[in-house]
Scaffold this active site. Structure first.
Site, PDB file in Angstrom:
ATOM      1  N   SER A  96     -21.645  17.269 -21.124  1.00 15.68           N
ATOM      2  CA  SER A  96     -21.129  15.924 -21.347  1.00 15.68           C
ATOM      3  C   SER A  96     -21.804  15.307 -22.582  1.00 15.68           C
ATOM      4  O   SER A  96     -21.860  15.955 -23.622  1.00 15.68           O
ATOM      5  CB  SER A  96     -21.349  15.112 -20.065  1.00 15.68           C
ATOM      6  OG  SER A  96     -20.654  13.905 -20.111  1.00 15.68           O
ATOM      7  N   ASP A 212     -10.474  16.964 -15.888  1.00 15.28           N
ATOM      8  CA  ASP A 212     -11.811  16.370 -16.064  1.00 15.28           C
ATOM      9  C   ASP A 212     -11.885  14.925 -15.557  1.00 15.28           C
ATOM     10  O   ASP A 212     -12.820  14.546 -14.863  1.00 15.28           O
ATOM     11  CB  ASP A 212     -12.176  16.432 -17.548  1.00 15.28           C
ATOM     12  CG  ASP A 212     -13.566  15.914 -17.806  1.00 15.28           C
ATOM     13  OD1 ASP A 212     -14.508  16.723 -17.867  1.00 15.28           O
ATOM     14  OD2 ASP A 212     -13.730  14.679 -17.924  1.00 15.28           O
ATOM     15  N   HIS A 267     -15.002  15.954 -13.864  1.00 17.63           N
ATOM     16  CA  HIS A 267     -16.092  15.827 -14.833  1.00 17.63           C
ATOM     17  C   HIS A 267     -17.478  16.110 -14.277  1.00 17.63           C
ATOM     18  O   HIS A 267     -18.262  16.828 -14.883  1.00 17.63           O
ATOM     19  CB  HIS A 267     -16.073  14.461 -15.513  1.00 17.63           C
ATOM     20  CG  HIS A 267     -17.044  14.408 -16.665  1.00 17.63           C
ATOM     21  ND1 HIS A 267     -16.880  15.181 -17.800  1.00 17.63           N
ATOM     22  CD2 HIS A 267     -18.216  13.759 -16.827  1.00 17.63           C
ATOM     23  CE1 HIS A 267     -17.886  14.974 -18.617  1.00 17.63           C
ATOM     24  NE2 HIS A 267     -18.715  14.121 -18.059  1.00 17.63           N
TER      25      HIS A 267
END
Ligand code: NAG
Ligand code: NAG
Ligand code: NAG
Length: 286
Positions: A96, A212, A267
């Site tokens: 990320s 995601d 995610h």
């Protein structure tokens, strides 16, 4: 006899040296901490016994929102310390926001010896989505966030540093203190060095996927981004690539970019999903 023994020891050392896995440096995502990467670290060690894994204990929780260059410098100096004691090279994985910090390190520490960089669902082309904003700023909406983010004060936070509002690009170029510099969309005295430093990678692995839910557009994990018709333009059709601003085209020309799309991964699961780790991360860490 003595000589034979010496030759034997040398051969053994050479074999150990040659088959040893390179150390791996991991950088965590926004609002997370070192501990979030332990499952990934342990899985790598299981598959590749003896791998040294380094997870820096910096910028945990809310402090992960401090400015990107600040984090790049601190995480980067930790990484260079690892580099220095492993002259054969190391691997780098960022999850990320950590993947964007990792790219910052690769571009701004020209002496690095990173061989493989794995970017695990990172907003490499920027971010423009309300769901993501609401993780930290419940009162902001994507259409108006630029008013706060594209200002000197707004830029104190990491999220603003890679906020890329397709409808306010001139403000983005003017105020954003990180992404346009990193992309060499704005030429600085560092631009040439950033290009050379990033291009010294041997392999760039970009992992992301349509489920995601946080990275918006999700293709930002592959350097794709919105144009003014709200459509996503893929990496190879964007200026950052066609003008080879920071080395993507050069890496691609030599077959060094691997782009991986995984369905069904949300995610906050990328670094916890064993299918993703086993099939798309570990095979690149030799
Ligand atoms: C740098 O690396 C050395 C040896 O690998 C280690 O002992 C030391 O603690 C590291 N320093 C920092 C600041 O990480
Ligand atoms: C945006 O990209 C799409 C797909 O590549 C293209 O058809 C469209 O014309 C582009 N719009 C603008 C304003 O560039
Ligand atoms: C893990 O990844 C696989 C492969 O992309 C996917 O099919 C699966 O839904 C994921 N599981 C979770 C819990 O994220």
């Amino acid at each position: 006899m003595k000589l034979q023994f010496f030759v034997y020891v040398c051969a053994l050392l050479c074999i150990m040296h040659c088959v040893a896995y390179k150390p791996v440096v991991l950088i965590h995502g926004v609002m997370a901490a070192k501990g979030s990467l332990m499952l990934l670290a342990n899985r790598i060690k299981q598959a590749h016994p003896g791998t040294e894994i380094y997870v820096s204990d910096r910028f945990n929780g809310w402090s992960s929102l401090v400015s990107m260059w600040h984090q790049v410098k601190a995480f980067g100096s930790d990484m260079m310390n690892v580099s220095a004691s492993h002259p054969n090279g190391i691997h780098l994985i960022g999850f990320s926001q950590g993947g964007l910090i990792a790219r910052g390190i690769l571009e701004s520490f020209p002496g690095h010896n990173v061989k493989t960089f794995i970017s695990l669902s990172s907003p490499q082309a920027g971010q423009y989505g309300t769901k993501f904003l609401h993780l930290f700023f419940p009162n902001l909406w994507k259409k108006t966030a630029y008013e706060l983010f594209y200002s000197e004060v707004g830029q104190y936070t990491s999220v603003a540093n890679y906020w890329n509002d397709p409808y306010h690009q001139s403000l983005y170029y003017r105020y954003s203190a990180f992404l346009p510099q990193l992309n060499n969309e704005i030429i600085t005295s560092q631009s040439e060095s950033q290009l050379a430093s990033f291009t010294s990678l041997e392999r760039l692995v970009l992992i992301g996927g349509p489920d995601d839910g946080v990275i918006t557009p999700w293709q930002s994990s592959h350097f794709g981004y919105y144009n003014l018709s709200d459509e996503v333009v893929e990496m190879r059709n964007r200026d950052i690539y066609t003008k080879d601003l920071f080395g993507l085209k050069a890496l691609d020309k030599f077959g060094k970019i691997t782009t991986i799309v995984c369905n069904g991964v949300q995610h906050f699961d990328w670094h916890l999903n064993l299918t993703v780790i086993d099939n798309h991360v570990i095979p690149y860490l030799d």
